[in-house]
Design a protein around this motif. Sequence first.
Motif, PDB file in Angstrom:
ATOM      1  N   UNK A  43       0.827  -1.206   0.000  1.00 13.44           N
ATOM      2  CA  UNK A  43       0.000   0.000   0.000  1.00 13.44           C
ATOM      3  C   UNK A  43       0.864   1.260   0.000  1.00 13.44           C
ATOM      4  N   UNK A  44       1.969   1.211   0.703  1.00 12.51           N
ATOM      5  CA  UNK A  44       2.881   2.354   0.720  1.00 12.51           C
ATOM      6  C   UNK A  44       3.475   2.629  -0.653  1.00 12.51           C
ATOM      7  N   UNK A  45       3.391   1.646  -1.522  1.00 11.69           N
ATOM      8  CA  UNK A  45       3.913   1.795  -2.899  1.00 11.69           C
ATOM      9  C   UNK A  45       2.789   1.912  -3.918  1.00 11.69           C
ATOM     10  N   UNK A  46       1.619   2.304  -3.419  1.00  9.98           N
ATOM     11  CA  UNK A  46       0.532   2.658  -4.313  1.00  9.98           C
ATOM     12  C   UNK A  46      -0.449   1.567  -4.668  1.00  9.98           C
ATOM     13  N   UNK A  47      -0.333   0.389  -4.051  1.00  8.02           N
ATOM     14  CA  UNK A  47      -1.255  -0.691  -4.385  1.00  8.02           C
ATOM     15  C   UNK A  47      -2.606  -0.443  -3.713  1.00  8.02           C
ATOM     16  N   UNK A  48      -3.640  -0.561  -4.501  1.00  8.24           N
ATOM     17  CA  UNK A  48      -5.010  -0.386  -4.042  1.00  8.24           C
ATOM     18  C   UNK A  48      -5.950  -0.955  -5.077  1.00  8.24           C
ATOM     19  N   UNK A  54       2.207  -7.956 -10.511  1.00  8.49           N
ATOM     20  CA  UNK A  54       2.689  -9.222 -11.030  1.00  8.49           C
ATOM     21  C   UNK A  54       3.329 -10.047  -9.920  1.00  8.49           C
ATOM     22  N   UNK A  55       3.161 -11.353  -9.995  1.00  6.82           N
ATOM     23  CA  UNK A  55       3.760 -12.256  -9.016  1.00  6.82           C
ATOM     24  C   UNK A  55       4.518 -13.337  -9.781  1.00  6.82           C
ATOM     25  N   UNK A  94       3.973  -6.603 -20.258  1.00  7.34           N
ATOM     26  CA  UNK A  94       3.687  -5.473 -21.136  1.00  7.34           C
ATOM     27  C   UNK A  94       2.192  -5.288 -21.348  1.00  7.34           C
ATOM     28  N   UNK A  95       1.488  -6.395 -21.591  1.00 10.56           N
ATOM     29  CA  UNK A  95       0.060  -6.328 -21.861  1.00 10.56           C
ATOM     30  C   UNK A  95      -0.725  -5.833 -20.645  1.00 10.56           C
ATOM     31  N   UNK A  96      -0.368  -6.330 -19.460  1.00 11.52           N
ATOM     32  CA  UNK A  96      -1.087  -5.940 -18.242  1.00 11.52           C
ATOM     33  C   UNK A  96      -0.704  -4.538 -17.759  1.00 11.52           C
ATOM     34  N   UNK A  97       0.454  -4.047 -18.197  1.00  5.63           N
ATOM     35  CA  UNK A  97       0.934  -2.730 -17.781  1.00  5.63           C
ATOM     36  C   UNK A  97       0.976  -2.613 -16.250  1.00  5.63           C
ATOM     37  N   UNK A  98       1.506  -3.648 -15.628  1.00  3.86           N
ATOM     38  CA  UNK A  98       1.572  -3.679 -14.163  1.00  3.86           C
ATOM     39  C   UNK A  98       2.643  -2.722 -13.648  1.00  3.86           C
ATOM     40  N   UNK A  99       2.320  -1.912 -12.652  1.00  3.31           N
ATOM     41  CA  UNK A  99       3.314  -0.981 -12.112  1.00  3.31           C
ATOM     42  C   UNK A  99       4.291  -1.641 -11.141  1.00  3.31           C
ATOM     43  N   UNK A 100       3.944  -2.855 -10.662  1.00  4.89           N
ATOM     44  CA  UNK A 100       4.740  -3.493  -9.620  1.00  4.89           C
ATOM     45  C   UNK A 100       4.841  -4.989  -9.909  1.00  4.89           C
ATOM     46  N   UNK A 101       5.999  -5.555  -9.616  1.00  6.11           N
ATOM     47  CA  UNK A 101       6.231  -6.982  -9.821  1.00  6.11           C
ATOM     48  C   UNK A 101       6.974  -7.547  -8.618  1.00  6.11           C
ATOM     49  N   UNK A 115      11.682   0.289 -17.138  1.00  7.85           N
ATOM     50  CA  UNK A 115      11.386   1.519 -16.398  1.00  7.85           C
ATOM     51  C   UNK A 115       9.903   1.626 -16.091  1.00  7.85           C
ATOM     52  N   UNK A 116       9.072   0.752 -16.713  1.00  8.48           N
ATOM     53  CA  UNK A 116       7.626   0.819 -16.521  1.00  8.48           C
ATOM     54  C   UNK A 116       7.158   0.054 -15.293  1.00  8.48           C
ATOM     55  N   UNK A 117       7.956  -0.894 -14.826  1.00 14.27           N
ATOM     56  CA  UNK A 117       7.545  -1.767 -13.733  1.00 14.27           C
ATOM     57  C   UNK A 117       8.597  -1.776 -12.636  1.00 14.27           C
ATOM     58  N   UNK A 118       8.155  -1.513 -11.399  1.00 17.26           N
ATOM     59  CA  UNK A 118       9.062  -1.599 -10.262  1.00 17.26           C
ATOM     60  C   UNK A 118       9.142  -3.046  -9.800  1.00 17.26           C
ATOM     61  N   UNK A 119      10.358  -3.592  -9.741  1.00 19.23           N
ATOM     62  CA  UNK A 119      10.567  -4.984  -9.349  1.00 19.23           C
ATOM     63  C   UNK A 119      11.023  -5.026  -7.890  1.00 19.23           C
ATOM     64  N   UNK A 120      10.320  -5.828  -7.089  1.00 20.67           N
ATOM     65  CA  UNK A 120      10.658  -5.982  -5.678  1.00 20.67           C
ATOM     66  C   UNK A 120      11.030  -7.440  -5.412  1.00 20.67           C
ATOM     67  N   UNK A 121      12.261  -7.668  -4.971  1.00 17.23           N
ATOM     68  CA  UNK A 121      12.716  -9.007  -4.580  1.00 17.23           C
ATOM     69  C   UNK A 121      12.371  -9.209  -3.108  1.00 17.23           C
ATOM     70  N   UNK A 122      11.394 -10.049  -2.849  1.00 18.96           N
ATOM     71  CA  UNK A 122      10.905 -10.193  -1.486  1.00 18.96           C
ATOM     72  C   UNK A 122      11.974 -10.702  -0.537  1.00 18.96           C
TER      73      UNK A 122
END
Length: 337
Positions: A43-48, A54-55, A94-101, A115-122
């Motif tokens: 949520x702090x990174x804009x998820x709502x 993406x997972x 690309x198709x889903x245009x997900x902001x976060x992965x 540059x379109x998707x922020x990647x987070x390594x859990x």
Amino acid sequence: MVHQQFELWAEQTPDAIALVAQGREYTYQQLNVRANQLARFLQQRGVGPEVLVGVCLPRSPELIIALLAILKAGGAYVPMDPGYPAERLEMMRTDAQMPLLLTNRASQAEWMQSTDTQVICLDARWEDIGQASATDLPCQAQSHHLAYIIYTSGSTGKPKGVMIEHRSISAYAQIAGAAYNLQPSDRVLQFCSISFDTAAEEIFCCLGRGSTLVLRTEDMIGSVQTFLERSQAWGVTIWVFPTAFWHFLATELARTGLTPPASLRLVTMGGEKAIPAQLAQWRQQVGDHIRLVNTYGPTEATIVATMCDIAGPEAVAGAETSPYWQRDSSGTDLCAR
């Protein structure tokens, strides 16, 4: 909603085992705490609501936590099996245009560099994530908001993303859980790829009924004997298979004389009709003490639209399929949702 059903069990039976993976057990409380912390991190990174995440994670506790966390944060997940070809995964991104992965360091790949998707390594961020509050979050999503987008196989053309709302997966999980009589004592094997909608059935039907989800390992499908031995050792009571794998298993049981684990009470298979020859082999080798259910449904109908008991104590003589709603006392026709 499915994550709220999970939360109810975490409140009522916090010490019950929710997940078994790689020799470790996780209680409902432990799983809920980690999912809550990750949800706030997201949520702090804009998820709502209507925000796609993406997972791309292997079958693991982190995968289950990620799915629950995204739903708790109000977002919608896009499952991406890391074993898929890079071109297919990139097409989905690309198709889903997900902001976060969400991924981990072992699954990182060149296609994620965008540059379109922020990647987070859990696995590199759990220390930060663990600083967040562990309490349940106010529900952000409404029933008409997206829960997930799943991409079809593309067998009839280009893969397409199918949008499933919270009300659809919630209704399905409740009615399927009742149809299969899922109980807290059940242990459901999570068999299917996360990129197949059957995985949502395995996960949310199980955790929404207080049962235990058991994650299969890659090596256990190396041989039928190993698969049976692991299922027995883990006390698995429910198998959920693609029909093609069940065909293979029925043939191998007949060939080798092996039998399913004593703990098993229900097998469901979906995607196509069971072949009569394999059904005859199953009945001869296994008998009628294990319930065998054949299901089918397009992804757009939320996993399954029809079902039929074809062997076991509740077998329907001569029936091909029967609508789910015939097993639902409310008379709700899920095929029409």
